[in-house]
Design a protein around this motif. Structure first.
Motif, mmCIF file in Angstrom:
data_model
loop_
_atom_site.group_PDB
_atom_site.id
_atom_site.type_symbol
_atom_site.label_atom_id
_atom_site.label_comp_id
_atom_site.label_asym_id
_atom_site.label_seq_id
_atom_site.Cartn_x
_atom_site.Cartn_y
_atom_site.Cartn_z
ATOM 1 N N UNK A 617 50.183 125.241 103.702
ATOM 2 C CA UNK A 617 49.877 123.759 103.468
ATOM 3 C C UNK A 617 50.580 123.184 102.286
ATOM 4 N N UNK A 618 51.512 122.111 102.085
ATOM 5 C CA UNK A 618 51.914 121.705 101.064
ATOM 6 C C UNK A 618 51.892 120.256 100.727
ATOM 7 N N UNK A 619 51.078 119.990 99.668
ATOM 8 C CA UNK A 619 50.929 118.528 99.095
ATOM 9 C C UNK A 619 51.835 118.012 98.305
ATOM 10 N N UNK A 620 52.502 116.914 98.428
ATOM 11 C CA UNK A 620 53.624 116.431 97.470
ATOM 12 C C UNK A 620 53.496 115.248 96.852
ATOM 13 N N UNK A 621 53.370 114.956 95.754
ATOM 14 C CA UNK A 621 53.390 113.760 95.258
ATOM 15 C C UNK A 621 54.654 112.923 95.103
ATOM 16 N N UNK A 622 55.008 111.899 95.681
ATOM 17 C CA UNK A 622 56.352 111.337 95.605
ATOM 18 C C UNK A 622 56.572 110.563 94.443
ATOM 19 N N UNK A 623 55.237 110.338 93.684
ATOM 20 C CA UNK A 623 55.448 109.598 92.156
ATOM 21 C C UNK A 623 54.629 110.372 91.371
ATOM 22 N N UNK A 624 55.149 111.386 90.974
ATOM 23 C CA UNK A 624 54.645 112.567 90.017
ATOM 24 C C UNK A 624 54.197 112.008 88.477
ATOM 25 N N UNK A 625 54.888 111.085 88.037
ATOM 26 C CA UNK A 625 54.501 110.527 86.789
ATOM 27 C C UNK A 625 53.542 109.610 86.749
ATOM 28 N N UNK A 626 53.098 109.186 88.239
ATOM 29 C CA UNK A 626 51.781 108.509 88.324
ATOM 30 C C UNK A 626 50.693 109.313 88.776
ATOM 31 N N UNK A 627 50.843 110.189 89.575
ATOM 32 C CA UNK A 627 49.874 111.380 90.323
ATOM 33 C C UNK A 627 50.500 112.646 90.184
ATOM 34 N N UNK A 628 49.842 113.475 89.467
ATOM 35 C CA UNK A 628 50.223 115.005 89.715
ATOM 36 C C UNK A 628 49.584 115.863 90.407
ATOM 37 N N UNK A 629 49.935 116.728 91.257
ATOM 38 C CA UNK A 629 49.160 117.474 92.294
ATOM 39 C C UNK A 629 49.163 118.865 91.617
ATOM 40 N N UNK A 630 48.108 119.565 91.417
ATOM 41 C CA UNK A 630 48.177 120.836 90.509
ATOM 42 C C UNK A 630 48.822 120.574 89.317
#
Length: 786
Positions: A617-630
């Motif tokens: 299962x991969x969770x990806x943030x399309x706005x990494x500058x606002x929300x970082x995952x891991x």
């Protein structure tokens, strides 16, 4: 070039027979002369001929010998508008036919009253009718000793039943209707008996779907009850089994038929509209299989690849589609196992049988690609190109270690067409026997001949085949032989070994082939299946039923049934999709994330009866500058979900800035292939947590208290000023000590402490709601759970 295999090489009739024929003709000369002297009414006779239909329903024995009595029976029907009077049915025998093509002509023009057959036997061997009323069928039966037929040497003779009579418009006796057939006559033992191999096919259409029950037994689902009807008493397959068990034949069996009937011996279900119902033919299936096991116990059994794949369609349209040939290999591999398991015999699997024995180089290449080294062809495809005056033996080496077993076209097609009427069946039987005898009489050398009839004979066709074979196997010019022995027989050095080019493949057969689009659809289904099976803890539950369903999609039985074939392929692919969708991500609504760090749970649901493993299962943030995952824009975790359960996976996140961020959850197989549809949801990020709100509320309260304190101080100050201007009730002044800060020391404390923005610990940084990574279900008090 003379027609191949058309000359018998048999000796002419003896002189006495010739004299008898000549005498009969001379005796009829005066009558003929009288007829020629009649006025211009003669041309009208041709227009009036054929006004009576003659049906020859039985002829016994089919192959008479010395001392036999030939009996014929049938009906005559006046199809004209005038009554026929002074009518009688008589028998006629013509001169011996010396070629196989001459036999063909008799069969093609069986009801031609103008065709010469020979003089009527006459005498007491006729049946009279005073009147034949229009539209009324009248039966007849005539028996005549074979000696009265004036047959000569062994050979094939035209044999006719004719009706002669008068009408009111033309009052003279003439032939008004006839039915011609063939009479094989073998007076002596043949110089060399022909070894005849007859293929007895047990093949049906596709009956089982890819669908199975969720129980441990995986209850199969059938398309309909058609197979049950075929194996029930009187059904087509029941007839083939009942007739074939008493014949010396080579059984050619589609293992799919065995697997389907075997599945019916246990609980099964049948489609009924949008639902299924329980099947009820277990006893019939058990009985049919038991009889088949007994019938083949001491016979040769040839197993076709599972579901009888269409080799020509595959060669012409499927080889360019990746994976198509692998399905043929799988169908071949499973064939022997299926036959051994169900019938308890070891079959031969090294024969390939293209449709109607039509071959070209591409078909031969595909046919042998799965291990078969013998191809059953037919003589109208692999035609003789030399000047042979006889039919050569069936075996022909065609290169590359491959043997073409060439079936005789005339014998193989003898029982095609509608044989529901007794007359049609009788003519087919006599034609088959006549061609067999004519073939034997061509030379004095023994040869091996193969007969490959239509793949799925009807019940009437099977009955005619059995009748002809019974007569053939009791004849004195033929003996039975297995297919393997026929393939191993010494080839005729003069026989052709050249496979016809692809351009010569019959257009009528090419139009019936599965198109390339069908093989592309099959490939798509296989890709989906491959992507699905890798996540399963027990792959066999889907690999086996779907593998066999894919084999059925390539079956020869789909020829000329394009709509049904397309529907079956669509159903198989739809069922793969349905099962794949049973393992999926649960949709999520907008999620609010407060604080700099928290966890986001994602739930995987498994509605299958078995576990889903090997998923990522991969969770990806399309706005990494606002929300970082891991520690990046995405994070992955292994997923294992038991059958019928759900599993929640939690991902640690870090807020970089306030606002809305889009997050995508996607399942992957361990080899990196996307699995199922992604789930997109929005996360609303804010830095202010509940603790921050509490601090702000506390600060507001301090401000209120400070204001109240200031009000109280001012009020006291005013009171002091008043008291300083005058004594109190006791006359003493009140001494209030001064506070250099302008406040009351009793109101100081921690609430008065100032907090700097650059302190290492912010009130707005709460501890995470849950652990950063956890495979446990979220608790009831989990705040971020949408």
């Amino acid at each position: 070039m003379a027609e191949a295999a058309d000359f018998q090489g048999a000796s002419a009739s003896p002189a006495r027979r010739w004299l008898r024929r000549t005498g009969a003709l001379l005796a009829g000369a005066p009558l003929l002369a009288g007829l020629l002297q009649l006025p211009a009414a003669t041309p009208a006779r041709a227009a009036d001929s054929g006004t009576v239909s003659v049906s020859l329903d039985t002829l016994t024995p089919s192959v008479p010998t010395d001392g036999d009595t030939v009996t014929v029976s049938g009906t005559v029907t006046n199809t004209g508008k005038q009554a026929v009077t002074d009518a009688h049915v008589g028998l006629r025998v013509g001169p011996e036919l010396t070629t196989r093509s001459a036999i063909d002509n008799v069969a093609k023009n069986s009801s031609d009253v103008q065709a010469a057959t020979g003089p009527e036997i006459g005498g007491k061997y006729i049946e009279k009718f005073s009147t034949l009323t229009p539209g009324v069928a009248e039966p007849f039966s005539i028996s005549v000793p074979v000696d009265e037929l004036d047959l000569g040497d062994s050979g094939v003779y035209p044999f006719a039943v004719s009706l002669s009579g008068e009408t009111s418009a033309q009052r003279w006796d003439r032939v008004l209707g006839t039915e011609r057939t063939l009479l094989p006559w073998q007076s002596d033992e043949a110089d060399a008996r022909t070894k005849t191999t007859y293929l007895w096919p047990l093949i049906s259409t596709t009956h089982m779907t890819a669908e199975t029950g969720s129980n441990e037994q995986q209850t199969p689902v059938f398309l309909n009850d058609d197979l049950a009807k075929e194996i029930s008493p009187g059904g087509r397959l029941d007839q083939l089994l009942s007739l074939g068990k008493d014949l010396d034949v080579t059984w050619v069996i589609d293992p799919d038929l065995l697997a389907s009937v075997d599945a019916m011996t246990r609980p099964y279900r049948v489609r009924s509209g949008d639902t299924t119902r329980a099947g009820t033919y277990q006893a019939v299936a058990k009985q049919w299989l038991a009889e088949l096991q007994e019938a083949v116990a001491a016979k040769e059994v040839v197993a076709l690849p599972f579901a009888d794949p269409d080799l020509a369609s595959l060669a012409h349209n499927g080889t360019s589609v990746t994976g198509s040939l692998s399905h043929l290999n799988e169908a071949t591999d499973v064939a022997a196992t299926t036959v051994r398991t169900v019938l308890h015999v070891t079959p031969s699997t090294d024969f390939a049988w293209p449709v109607e024995g039509a071959v070209d180089p591409s078909i031969v290449k595909v046919a042998t690609s799965a291990g078969a080294d013998k191809v059953i062809a037919r003589s109208d495809s692999l035609q003789e190109t030399g000047n042979l005056s006889y039919t050569p033996s069936a075996a022909r080496p065609i290169g590359g270690g491959t043997t073409a077993v060439v079936a005789d076209a005339r014998l193989s097609t003898a029982f095609q067409g509608d044989l529901t009427k007794a007359s049609a069946s009788t003519l087919a039987v006599q034609n088959f026997l006549a061609q067999s005898l004519a073939l034997d009489l061509q030379t004095h050398e023994q040869r091996s001949v193969v007969v490959a009839p239509q793949r799925m004979p009807s019940a009437p066709q099977a009955q005619a085949m059995a009748e002809a074979l019974t007569a053939l196997q009791s004849s004195n010019w033929s003996e039975p032989q297995d297919l393997t022995a026929a393939a191993a027989a010494k080839p005729d050095p003069e026989a052709t070994t050249t496979v016809p080019s692809t351009s010569r493949y019959p257009s009528s057969l090419r139009k019936q082939e599965l198109p390339r689009s069908a093989f592309m659809e099959i490939a798509t289904t296989q890709n989906k299946l491959d992507n699905f099976k890798v996540i399963l803890s027990d792959q066999s539950r889907v690999v086996t039923p779907f593998g066999r369903a894919v084999n059925r999609e390539m079956s020869t039985s789909w020829r000329a049934r394009n709509t049904e074939a397309s529907s079956f392929r669509g159903d198989v692919q739809a069922y793969v999709d349905e099962l794949t969708d049973q393992v999926k991500l649960i949709e999520k609504s907008e999620t609010k994330l407060s604080g700099r760090s928290a966890t986001i749970p994602v739930t995987v649901q498994n509605n299958l009866v078995q576990g889903a493993d090997h998923l990522v299962l991969r969770l990806t943030s399309l706005s990494p500058k606002r929300l970082e995952i891991g520690d990046d824009s995405y994070s992955e975790q292994q997923v294992e979900v038991s059958g019928g359960h759900s599993q929640t996976v939690k991902f640690a996140t870090t807020a970089k800035a306030n606002g809305q961020a889009t997050v995508v959850a996607q399942l992957y197989t361990e080899d990196g292939q996307m699995y199922g549809a992604p789930v997109r949801f929005d996360v609303k990020v804010t830095e202010f947590t509940a603790t921050v709100m509490l601090v702000i509320g506390g600060g507001f309260l301090l401000l209120v208290l400070a204001g109240f304190r200031m009000y109280t101080q001012r009020k006291r100050a005013a009171a002091r000023e008043t008291e300083e201007d005058g004594p109190d009730e006791t006359g003493e002044a009140v001494d209030v000590p001064e506070n250099p800060d302008g406040g009351d020391d009793r109101l100081k404390g921690e609430s008065g402490t100032q907090t700097r923005a650059d302190d290492p610990q912010q009130p707005s940084d709460p501890a995470p709601d849950t652990a950063a990574e956890s495979a446990d279900p979220s608790g009831a008090s989990e705040r971020v759970d949408r």
